[in-house]
Structure formats: structure tokens, C-alpha cells
Design a protein around this motif. Structure first.
Motif, mmCIF file in Angstrom:
data_model
loop_
_atom_site.group_PDB
_atom_site.id
_atom_site.type_symbol
_atom_site.label_atom_id
_atom_site.label_comp_id
_atom_site.label_asym_id
_atom_site.label_seq_id
_atom_site.Cartn_x
_atom_site.Cartn_y
_atom_site.Cartn_z
ATOM 1 N N GLY A 389 -41.999 39.373 -47.894
ATOM 2 C CA GLY A 389 -41.695 38.564 -46.740
ATOM 3 C C GLY A 389 -40.276 38.037 -46.797
ATOM 4 O O GLY A 389 -39.421 38.560 -47.523
ATOM 5 N N ARG A 390 -40.026 36.946 -46.074
ATOM 6 C CA ARG A 390 -38.672 36.398 -45.991
ATOM 7 C C ARG A 390 -38.386 35.315 -47.022
ATOM 8 O O ARG A 390 -37.242 34.887 -47.158
ATOM 9 C CB ARG A 390 -38.422 35.847 -44.587
ATOM 10 C CG ARG A 390 -38.461 36.916 -43.507
ATOM 11 C CD ARG A 390 -38.192 36.349 -42.129
ATOM 12 N NE ARG A 390 -38.182 37.407 -41.115
ATOM 13 C CZ ARG A 390 -37.108 38.119 -40.808
ATOM 14 N NH1 ARG A 390 -35.957 37.879 -41.425
ATOM 15 N NH2 ARG A 390 -37.175 39.068 -39.887
ATOM 16 N N THR A 391 -39.419 34.847 -47.724
ATOM 17 C CA THR A 391 -39.210 33.850 -48.766
ATOM 18 C C THR A 391 -39.933 34.293 -50.034
ATOM 19 O O THR A 391 -40.919 35.037 -49.972
ATOM 20 C CB THR A 391 -39.729 32.459 -48.358
ATOM 21 O OG1 THR A 391 -41.144 32.536 -48.129
ATOM 22 C CG2 THR A 391 -39.033 31.951 -47.112
ATOM 23 N N VAL A 392 -39.420 33.820 -51.153
ATOM 24 C CA VAL A 392 -40.057 34.098 -52.431
ATOM 25 C C VAL A 392 -40.187 32.795 -53.216
ATOM 26 O O VAL A 392 -39.428 31.838 -53.004
ATOM 27 C CB VAL A 392 -39.268 35.121 -53.274
ATOM 28 C CG1 VAL A 392 -39.202 36.462 -52.605
ATOM 29 C CG2 VAL A 392 -37.880 34.586 -53.605
ATOM 30 N N THR A 393 -41.155 32.782 -54.114
ATOM 31 C CA THR A 393 -41.240 31.726 -55.109
ATOM 32 C C THR A 393 -40.791 32.316 -56.441
ATOM 33 O O THR A 393 -41.289 33.372 -56.849
ATOM 34 C CB THR A 393 -42.664 31.178 -55.250
ATOM 35 O OG1 THR A 393 -43.066 30.608 -54.000
ATOM 36 C CG2 THR A 393 -42.736 30.114 -56.332
ATOM 37 N N ALA A 394 -39.842 31.673 -57.081
ATOM 38 C CA ALA A 394 -39.340 32.120 -58.376
ATOM 39 C C ALA A 394 -39.816 31.159 -59.455
ATOM 40 O O ALA A 394 -39.607 29.942 -59.346
ATOM 41 C CB ALA A 394 -37.821 32.192 -58.378
ATOM 42 N N THR A 395 -40.457 31.698 -60.463
ATOM 43 C CA THR A 395 -40.952 30.901 -61.586
ATOM 44 C C THR A 395 -40.214 31.332 -62.839
ATOM 45 O O THR A 395 -40.188 32.523 -63.176
ATOM 46 C CB THR A 395 -42.465 31.103 -61.782
ATOM 47 O OG1 THR A 395 -43.137 30.790 -60.560
ATOM 48 C CG2 THR A 395 -42.992 30.210 -62.881
ATOM 49 N N ALA A 409 -46.610 27.017 -78.571
ATOM 50 C CA ALA A 409 -47.551 26.797 -77.477
ATOM 51 C C ALA A 409 -47.218 27.731 -76.315
ATOM 52 O O ALA A 409 -46.192 28.428 -76.319
ATOM 53 C CB ALA A 409 -47.496 25.341 -77.023
ATOM 54 N N ALA A 410 -48.077 27.748 -75.317
ATOM 55 C CA ALA A 410 -47.814 28.574 -74.134
ATOM 56 C C ALA A 410 -46.417 28.268 -73.600
ATOM 57 O O ALA A 410 -46.036 27.100 -73.488
ATOM 58 C CB ALA A 410 -48.864 28.294 -73.061
ATOM 59 N N PRO A 411 -45.615 29.289 -73.306
ATOM 60 C CA PRO A 411 -44.235 29.055 -72.858
ATOM 61 C C PRO A 411 -44.167 28.085 -71.683
ATOM 62 O O PRO A 411 -44.932 28.170 -70.730
ATOM 63 C CB PRO A 411 -43.760 30.455 -72.455
ATOM 64 C CG PRO A 411 -44.550 31.363 -73.330
ATOM 65 C CD PRO A 411 -45.901 30.728 -73.433
ATOM 66 N N ARG A 412 -43.245 27.172 -71.797
ATOM 67 C CA ARG A 412 -43.094 26.134 -70.781
ATOM 68 C C ARG A 412 -42.431 26.692 -69.523
ATOM 69 O O ARG A 412 -41.449 27.427 -69.597
ATOM 70 C CB ARG A 412 -42.250 24.980 -71.331
ATOM 71 C CG ARG A 412 -42.280 23.731 -70.461
ATOM 72 C CD ARG A 412 -41.349 22.673 -71.009
ATOM 73 N NE ARG A 412 -41.619 22.332 -72.391
ATOM 74 C CZ ARG A 412 -42.561 21.483 -72.780
ATOM 75 N NH1 ARG A 412 -43.343 20.919 -71.886
ATOM 76 N NH2 ARG A 412 -42.731 21.211 -74.056
ATOM 77 N N VAL A 413 -42.984 26.353 -68.374
ATOM 78 C CA VAL A 413 -42.346 26.689 -67.104
ATOM 79 C C VAL A 413 -41.192 25.721 -66.881
ATOM 80 O O VAL A 413 -41.371 24.501 -66.879
ATOM 81 C CB VAL A 413 -43.349 26.612 -65.938
ATOM 82 C CG1 VAL A 413 -42.635 26.780 -64.601
ATOM 83 C CG2 VAL A 413 -44.427 27.692 -66.093
ATOM 84 N N LEU A 414 -39.994 26.257 -66.731
ATOM 85 C CA LEU A 414 -38.801 25.438 -66.531
ATOM 86 C C LEU A 414 -38.532 25.163 -65.060
ATOM 87 O O LEU A 414 -37.916 24.162 -64.726
ATOM 88 C CB LEU A 414 -37.582 26.125 -67.156
ATOM 89 C CG LEU A 414 -37.686 26.445 -68.656
ATOM 90 C CD1 LEU A 414 -36.431 27.167 -69.117
ATOM 91 C CD2 LEU A 414 -37.917 25.182 -69.476
ATOM 92 N N ALA A 415 -38.951 26.070 -64.195
ATOM 93 C CA ALA A 415 -38.706 25.873 -62.768
ATOM 94 C C ALA A 415 -39.669 26.720 -61.954
ATOM 95 O O ALA A 415 -40.067 27.808 -62.367
ATOM 96 C CB ALA A 415 -37.267 26.241 -62.408
ATOM 97 N N ARG A 416 -40.025 26.200 -60.786
ATOM 98 C CA ARG A 416 -40.812 26.954 -59.812
ATOM 99 C C ARG A 416 -40.343 26.511 -58.431
ATOM 100 O O ARG A 416 -40.604 25.389 -58.005
ATOM 101 C CB ARG A 416 -42.305 26.698 -59.988
ATOM 102 C CG ARG A 416 -43.180 27.561 -59.075
ATOM 103 C CD ARG A 416 -44.645 27.247 -59.235
ATOM 104 N NE ARG A 416 -45.162 27.613 -60.525
ATOM 105 C CZ ARG A 416 -45.523 26.740 -61.469
ATOM 106 N NH1 ARG A 416 -45.409 25.448 -61.233
ATOM 107 N NH2 ARG A 416 -46.002 27.147 -62.615
ATOM 108 N N THR A 417 -39.609 27.387 -57.755
ATOM 109 C CA THR A 417 -38.954 26.994 -56.506
ATOM 110 C C THR A 417 -39.040 28.116 -55.481
ATOM 111 O O THR A 417 -38.954 29.289 -55.816
ATOM 112 C CB THR A 417 -37.467 26.652 -56.764
ATOM 113 O OG1 THR A 417 -37.389 25.665 -57.780
ATOM 114 C CG2 THR A 417 -36.811 26.130 -55.506
ATOM 115 N N LYS A 418 -39.202 27.724 -54.222
ATOM 116 C CA LYS A 418 -39.269 28.677 -53.122
ATOM 117 C C LYS A 418 -37.927 28.735 -52.409
ATOM 118 O O LYS A 418 -37.261 27.713 -52.220
ATOM 119 C CB LYS A 418 -40.366 28.262 -52.138
ATOM 120 C CG LYS A 418 -40.640 29.286 -51.050
ATOM 121 C CD LYS A 418 -41.877 28.935 -50.253
ATOM 122 C CE LYS A 418 -41.678 27.694 -49.412
ATOM 123 N NZ LYS A 418 -42.836 27.466 -48.513
ATOM 124 N N THR A 419 -37.521 29.951 -52.011
ATOM 125 C CA THR A 419 -36.263 30.099 -51.294
ATOM 126 C C THR A 419 -36.315 31.329 -50.403
ATOM 127 O O THR A 419 -37.181 32.197 -50.544
ATOM 128 C CB THR A 419 -35.078 30.230 -52.265
ATOM 129 O OG1 THR A 419 -33.859 30.121 -51.560
ATOM 130 C CG2 THR A 419 -35.132 31.553 -52.998
#
Length: 845
Positions: A389-395, A409-419
Motif C-alpha cells: 500500500g501507500r504506508t508501511v510500518t517499520a520495526t 533476552a529477546a531482542p529489544r524493539v528500538l522503534a516501530r513507526t508508520k510512514t
């Protein structure tokens, strides 16, 4: 005193806010060194340039398995290992790792094929050269045993190992001597090849298996093998030095050209030994190797430099992941096709490299990258609007280096952003302050409606021991390009020789606010038993820190403790205790509560035909996995210790969770109290119809409600005896257990109700065999037959704990009846491990 400005500290004081496309990223990863000033490097991913299906060829290991249970099922299965290399059954080269023995656990956990290192039938290294007439009867025995196995088609015979150096010396420069040695090798190759095929006509044979790439030899070998009809089915050689990161592509291209010149169809390639000590366990180093092998669609097995049974340095103890394990878990999670990745400096040593995949059915693109510090822009081109589509979420997530024996431990999510996707079809993910030893994963999924929940990243800082104030100690350089066979160290240096009464390392640290901080200490302990140091904060009362044993001074492990600090600057001192300990780095991290992680359903392993719903990006997770009857999702859940944790399915409807052989119904958003073992736990989820966003797990591993019995409570028979020890939890352990059918230890346990329990055995042993190798510790496992009530005995494997006084745990699922149950340990044919105590917890608490 060293000031913070001079320490190589790394702080996570701001989140990565993934403002993608044409915008820049607000916030940073930890502050980088001088390389950041040069401007971001660029790694480009082209989703329209397919390289073919994801092969997962580079996740193999030489002697990665030592016994059935070492490594554990839960450590092995998630990695989807395509090949391993092991010795023939009864081979004298090492005490364990026999191909047929370990094949049971390997195939049970989805493993691909096993390379049989046939010359490892010999005891000495280099192999004793007793002539081909001595070798041939051994070849016969090996082939007869393998060909009789029900899975014989999944074994590959490797008749010779490093013939360029061993027996034949094919790497000599003198051409006349080379030709003489070559002709002898070719004659023996033909003899052994035909001998194998005479016994096993369908055998797959690999070779010539040089220690390094040799154009001269391979050109001659292909011509000879084609002419004499003894061409291997798998082409093998080794890539072991740092220079391979620069040279492998040229080696690969040259080999394929030799095939074409010889009129030979492309053979399967297995680089059946790759990387060196400084690479193993280090996510950022390993990305460089994995990316070049996967790009060229070759198989590859990591080398065996130290201990068997830990997948070449990526499994702590038997079941605990380190940072390297998580990289290979990410690698195993790539699906669809790999796509072209253009790094800033292709085919260069210790530079940013990466690999990427696109799965149009799952509507996911993934990028794995690492290998350098500083800043980088990851540019993903040709993002298909029909898929995203026209937007994505990047994790964005990070797998850091935690040492060879350091839990992660389970790798930490540093960012989750839609653009939005840019007009030219690209998405740019700016990464700032990359850590050279870390690997990073970027996942792109369709944007959907709503706003993703911001990633929660606690403040953290790291301080190198070599840049602290060192008293009566010495700074050592480790794991550089020039010393690739040295062990990895953070910043390529550590502090050792802390063996004087006044030895200490004083760190100057600074924290942003009052509170509790987790202090992680990367250390080594070769003292032969638990060793201590004194932890002193700001000149206060000393606190004893106890470090379990490690293989050697530089085989890094991680000790976690907590400290209370007020905002501002502090001095943290680690001084000599009762034995020597080496120090590499300390990490300080704000403690924000009990450990917690959300495992995204869209990234789980699946079977059946679930669908993916990205209509909403709101909340945790990038979308939902829609399970229906016949579908299954499996989550790899980390637990810092054995005990109870809170598990919550974020689902639209009821699901069922399966763990340790127990299946329990779970209502959406309702917490369950489940018993997890230390390390990785495979939790399977099924449902008639539910949209699942995540499986959320939190807790410190509570033992409330568990049953605990120390060694003194057991009934001992035969030669089993209770031995006093200051290191045992209750002051004694059960020793001299086994080696006779009459020598047993029986515990009477009282279950409050019937059901499936986890039996956790606290044990120690330090069996090993010295083969005189310059490396390879040749540690050995012990086993015990565990009998519960009238059930059949179950053989359980216990890995070497590095010393007789360090106690590890192994969890065994058992069924108990309400009331008294007898749990008996024994081993009629060999010694069982020493047992400190046992615990039992019902799977559903």
C-alpha cells in the motif's frame, strides 16, 4: 580517575523514532564514535531484484551437537538448521558428537543433512598417516553403519579433511612436488570414492575439502574427477580467516568458472568450516558471513574452535540463547525470496553488510544488517504498492553481543513507526549510532490504520574495562583482524591478570535519575570453580559478586546484578575477591519493572495456512495473524530463570497454548501463570478462529508454589552418597551416583494435584577428555535415567558445567499423580552428574 567523557560509553537516552521516507529519524541509537561525523553510510535494498528462495544455508555448524539434548530441542528447532558436520560413530577424534547418535535429535528438530567427517575416526590431530590400507577398513565400517540407518539419504560422506595440509600437502608451492602429492591424493580419492559407492550405491560424497581455496588444485581435481567418474555431489572447502570476508566472492566466482570450463553442471557447495573465534557469538560479525553465503546460495557450517554441543558458540549451557543465537533465529525467520542488497563497501572486512527478504504472501520485507559502528541509512527501493500500500510500518530491533556464555533476552524493539512510501517507491530507515558487534533487524509491513505503540527503550550505558582506572591488572588486546583466532572482546580489549590482593577496576559512571539499575558484567573465570569479586559503589560497603566458571579467561559470560544509584556521577569498583576474574565491559540499564516482552504473531513460525491482517497498526505489533482450524503459530519465549511467568495472548478470541506437553485454553487478554525453563521456550498457539497480535510475557521467574527438595532429602542406595560442599545450596550434594544399577537417588515428592510438571534438576559435573588439541576442550556430558513412579525410565543428558562446583539446571517435563510420587535418578553403566537439589512446578500454576 577516568571521566565519562573519556570512556567508551554508549547511552540509549533517546528512542529511535522511525520517521521514514523523505523524513529523517528523530532520536538516536547510542552515541557513536568519530565515524559518525563522516555522515551516514548507505545500505540499499532492492525489493524488485530477487535472488531466489531463502535457503538458510549459512546456519550450519561443525560439532554443533554433542549429545541428544545438547543443545536442547528448544534451542535447536527454531534455527531450522540445514546442515551440520559430525564425526563417524565411535570416532576417536573427540569424545562425543557421533553422527548417528546426534542425528536423532537433529532430525527430530527439523534438521537437514549431516556431513560425516570420516577421517575423524582417527584420534590424533593432525590425523595420523598410517596409509590408505589402514584407512580403507575404517571407511568400510563407517559406510556400512551409515547406509544401514533409516535416514541414510540425509548423510553426506566427507572422505578427506584438509588434504592441502594433512596427509597430502597439496598447498606446496613447488610445482613438481605438488604434482607428485596431487597424483597420490587423486589415486586415494578414487579408491575411497569407489569403496563408498560399492557399499552404498546412492551415497552422496563431498570434497575435496581443502583448508583454504586453491584454484590450482580445484582445476585439476574437477578434470580428474570428471574423467574418472568420481565427481563429488557436494563441493566443499573452508573459509576460516578474516580475509574470507573480502575474498570469498572471488573464490566462489572462480570456482563456478572452473566448473563451466570443465563442462560440469553447478554442484552444491558447502563451506563446511567458516569463521574464526572472534566471529562466533558476535551478531555483527556473523551478519557479514551469513550475507555473503546466502547471497550466493551456498551452504556453510561454522567452525569448531572450542566446545562441542553449543552450535559453534551460540547456545549458553544447553538451552539459553546468546546474542548470536538471536541473529540466527532472525535468519531462520526470513521467508519468501532474498533480494539484492548493496552495502557501502562490498567484499570488505569488518564493514556494514546485510541480507534481506521479501515475502509477498506474508506482506513482509526483512533486512538483517551489521558489522560496523556509526550511522547508516537503509534505503529500501521498489516497495510494491500492491503488497504494502501507500504506508508501511517499520520495526527496528537489536541483537547485541552478550558473550559466548552470556544470556541474551529477546531482542529489544528500538522503534516501530508508520510512514508513507515515497513517490519513487522507496522507504529510508535512518539508523544512528550502530554498534559494531550488534546485528539489527528491520521489518516492513503494510501501514494500516491507527498509530503503532511507541517502543519503550530504557536508558542504558556501557563502559569498557580497559578505559576504566585499572590497579594491579593488565589490558589485553583480543579478537582483532590481525588475531582472528583470538576471542572476541568488546572494543577488542579486556582487563586480566587481576590476581593481586589490590587488583581492581574502577568505573566512573553517570546515570540520569534516582532508581534501580541492572548492572551486567561481561567477565571470564578460568579459576576452576565459582570465583568472587567485591562490588563497591561510591566507597560503600562491599557486596560479593559470584561468577560461575567459564571455559577460559576470555570465553566471555555475563553476570547480572542490581544496584541502587542516585542521579549523577558514581564510582563503581570491582576488586579481587577469592580468585581471579577477567573483566571486559559493564552495562548499566534502568530497571523499569519485571522483565517483559511482546512476541509479535506476524513474526512467529507458522504451519497450516494462516492469513495476515494489517488493517490496523494500532498498539503493540504490526498487525494480526489470523489462525483457523488446522493452523498453528509457535513463539520463542525467553525466560531469565526457571519459574512462573505471566503469559497473555493478545487475541480476538479464545486460543489454546501448548507448552512442555501441556495444552491449556486461554481467553483473550486474560493472564495465565505458566512455568518456563531458563532460556528458550517454544509456546505453540492454535485456535478455531482468532486474530492474534502478540503473546506477551512478563515476570522474574517466581518460585512461589513450586516444590523443592535438596539432596539430603533423597533416599540413597548403592554407592551414592551425600557430600559436603560450601557451593551446594543446602551445604551438600549427591555424589558417586550411578556406575552401577544399585546406585540410585530417590526423592519422594508430594504433588498437590495431578498433572504435567517441570522437574528442574540442579546439577554439576566436569568430565572431559584431553586429546592434546591446541583448541577444543573435549568436554563430556553425563546422563541419568529418571524414573517417575511406575513410568518407564527416561534418559536425560547433562552438559558439562565447567567445574564440579558450578550448578546448572535442566528441565524435564514429567507427569505426577496427586500425593506422593517417587522420582529416582540412576545410571547403571556410567556416572550420573552430582545433584544439588530438584524443583517441581506445575506447568499451569
Amino acid at each position: 580517575m577516568i571521566t565519562p567523557a573519556r570512556t567508551r560509553s554508549r547511552t540509549r537516552t533517546a528512542l529511535i523514532t522511525a520517521l521514514l521516507g523523505a523524513a529523517a529519524m528523530a532520536g538516536t541509537l547510542p552515541a557513536a564514535g568519530p565515524s559518525a561525523a563522516a555522515g551516514p553510510s548507505r545500505l540499499t535494498v532492492d525489493l524488485d531484484a530477487s535472488e531466489g528462495p531463502v535457503m538458510l544455508g549459512a546456519n550450519g555448524s561443525l560439532y554443533g551437537l554433542s549429545d541428544d539434548g545438547v543443545p536442547s530441542n528448544a534451542a535447536m528447532e527454531p534455527l531450522k538448521i540445514t546442515s551440520v558436520s559430525q564425526k563417524p560413530e565411535g570416532g576417536a577424534q573427540h569424545p562425543n558428537g557421533d553422527a548417528l547418535t546426534v542425528s536423532k535429535s537433529f532430525f527430530r528438530n527439523g534438521g537437514g543433512e549431516i556431513n560425516v567427517m570420516m577421517q575423524d575416526i582417527y584420534a590424533k590431530w593432525p590425523y595420523e598417516d598410517l596409509g590408505i590400507d589402514d584407512y580403507l577398513p575404517k571407511v568400510d565400517k563407517i559406510v556400512k553403519e551409515v547406509s544401514a540407518d533409516p535416514n541414510s539419504d540425509r548423510f553426506v560422506y566427507i572422505p578427506f579433511n584438509e588434504p592441502d595440509q594433512i596427509w597430502y600437502k597439496l598447498g606446496v608451492e613447488d610445482q613438481a612436488q605438488y604434482e607428485k602429492n596431487r597424483d597420490r591424493f587423486f589415486k586415494d580419492w578414487k579408491t575411497v570414492y569407489q569403496r563408498i559407492r560399492a557399499i552404498d550405491p546412492d551415497a552422496r560424497i563431498a570434497g575435496p575439502n581443502e583448508a583454504a581455496y586453491h584454484t590450482r588444485l580445484l582445476k585439476d581435481f574437477l578434470a580428474f574427477a570428471k574423467r574418472e567418474n568420481v565427481l563429488p555431489q557436494v563441493m566443499t572447502w573452508h573459509e576460516l580467516g578474516s580475509g574470507s570476508l573480502r575474498d570469498f566472492q572471488a573464490h566462489y566466482d572462480d570456482y563456478r568458472s572452473l566448473e563451466r570450463e570443465a563442462g560440469i553442471a553447478p554442484l552444491k557447495i558447502n563451506i563446511d568450516e567458516y569463521a574464526n573465534r572472534r566471529d562466533l557469538s558476535v551478531p555483527g560479525q556473523l551478519v557479514q558471513w551469513v550475507s555473503m553465503f546466502e547471497r550466493n546460495k551456498v551452504y556453510a557450517n561454522m567452525a569448531y574452535w572450542d566446545a562441542a554441543g553449543n552450535l559453534s558458540g551460540h547456545v549458553v549451557r544447553s538451552n539459553i540463547p546468546n546474542g548470536g543465537w538471536w541473529l540466527f533465529r532472525w535468519y531462520a525467520g526470513l521467508t519468501g525470496n532474498t533480494v539484492k542488497v548493496t552495502p557501502p563497501q562490498p567484499d570488505s572486512i569488518d564493514t556494514l553488510q546485510g541480507l534481506a527478504s521479501l515475502d509477498t504472501s506474508r506482506r513482509q520485507a526483512q533486512v538483517l544488517l551489521g558489522g560496523s559502528s556509526g550511522d547508516s541509512d537503509v534505503v529500501v527501493r521498489n516497495v510494491p504498492r500492491s503488497v504494502f500500500g501507500r504506508t508501511v510500518t517499520a520495526t527496528v530491533a537489536e541483537a547485541a553481543w552478550s558473550g559466548y556464555e552470556g544470556q541474551h533476552a529477546a531482542p529489544r524493539v528500538l522503534a516501530r513507526t508508520k510512514t508513507q512510501v515515497a513517490d519513487d517507491g522507496s522507504v529510508t530507515v535512518p539508523l544512528r549510532g550502530l554498534h559494531k558487534m550488534s546485528a539489527y533487524r528491520i521489518v516492513l509491513t503494510p501501514g494500516g490504520s491507527g498509530t503503532p505503540a511507541a517502543a519503550s527503550v530504557p536508558w542504558s550505558a556501557s563502559y569498557e574495562a580497559e578505559e576504566a582506572a585499572v590497579t594491579d591488572g593488565k589490558v589485553y588486546t583480543q579478537g582483532t583482524v590481525q588475531n582472528a583466532n583470538g576471542y572476541a572482546a568488546s572494543g577488542t580489549q579486556d582487563v586480566g591478570s587481576l590476581n593481586q590482593p589490590g587488583s581492581k577496576v574502577a568505573f566512573t559512571v553517570s546515570v540520569p535519575k534516582d532508581g534501580t539499575y541492572d548492572l551486567a558484567i561481561l567477565y571470564g573465570n578460568q579459576s576452576g570453580g565459582p570465583a568472587t569479586q567485591k562490588l563497591i559503589v561510591d566507597g560503600g560497603d562491599p557486596v560479593t559478586v559470584t561468577y560461575p566458571s567459564t571455559e577460559n579467561w576470555t570465553y566471555r559470560a555475563k553476570k547480572d546484578v542490581t544496584v541502587q544509584l542516585k542521579a549523577g556521577q558514581h564510582q563503581v569498583v570491582l576488586s579481587k575477591g577469592d580468585a581471579e576474574v577477567t573483566l571486559d565491559r559493564i552495562d548499566l540499564t534502568t530497571r523499569t519493572g519485571a522483565p517483559a516482552a511482546s512476541y509479535e504473531a506476524t513474526l512467529a513460525d507458522i504451519s497450516g495456512k494462516p492469513s495476515y491482517d494489517y488493517s490496523s497498526s494500532a498498539g503493540v505489533g504490526t498487525g494480526a495473524l489470523v489462525l483457523r482450524s488446522g493452523d498453528k503459530a509457535v513463539f520463542d519465549v525467553y525466560a531469565p530463570r526457571d519459574g512462573y511467568y505471566t503469559v497473555v495472548p493478545r487475541s480476538s478470541a479464545a486460543v489454546k497454548l501448548s507448552l512442555h506437553g501441556e495444552t491449556v485454553p486461554a481467553a483473550p487478554e486474560r493472564p495465565l501463570r505458566l512455568y518456563l525453563v531458563a532460556g528458550n521456550n517454544r509456546i505453540a498457539m492454535t485456535s478455531g478462529h482468532a486474530a492474534v497480535r502478540s503473546l506477551d510475557v512478563s515476570g522474574d521467574g517466581s518460585t512461589a508454589g513450586t516444590l523443592s527438595y535438596d539432596g539430603a532429602s533423597a533416599e540413597l542406595t548403592g554407592g551414592a552418597t551425600l557430600v559436603d560442599s560450601p557451593h551446594a545450596s543446602a551445604g551438600s550434594y549427591i555424589g558417586r551416583l550411578g556406575d552401577s544399577a544399585s546406585s540410585t537417588a530417590g526423592f519422594t515428592v508430594n504433588a498437590p494435584r495431578s498433572g504435567r510438571y517441570l522437574l528442574v534438576v540442579h546439577y554439576a559435573h566436569n568430565d572431559r577428555r584431553d586429546n592434546g588439541h591446541a583448541y577444543n576442550t573435549d568436554i563430556m556430558s553425563r546422563t541419568a535415567d529418571v524414573t517417575v513412579g511406575k513410568a518407564a525410565p527416561r534418559k536425560v543428558t547433562f552438559k558439562n558445567t565447567w567445574s564440579w562446583d558450578d550448578y546448572w539446571t535442566v528441565g524435564v517435563p514429567v507427569d505426577l499423580a496427586k500425593g506422593a510420587n517417587k522420582v529416582t535418578f540412576g545410571n547403571a553403566g556410567a556416572w550420573a552428574p552430582n545433584i544439588d537439589r530438584i524443583e517441581l512446578g506445575r506447568v499451569v500454576g
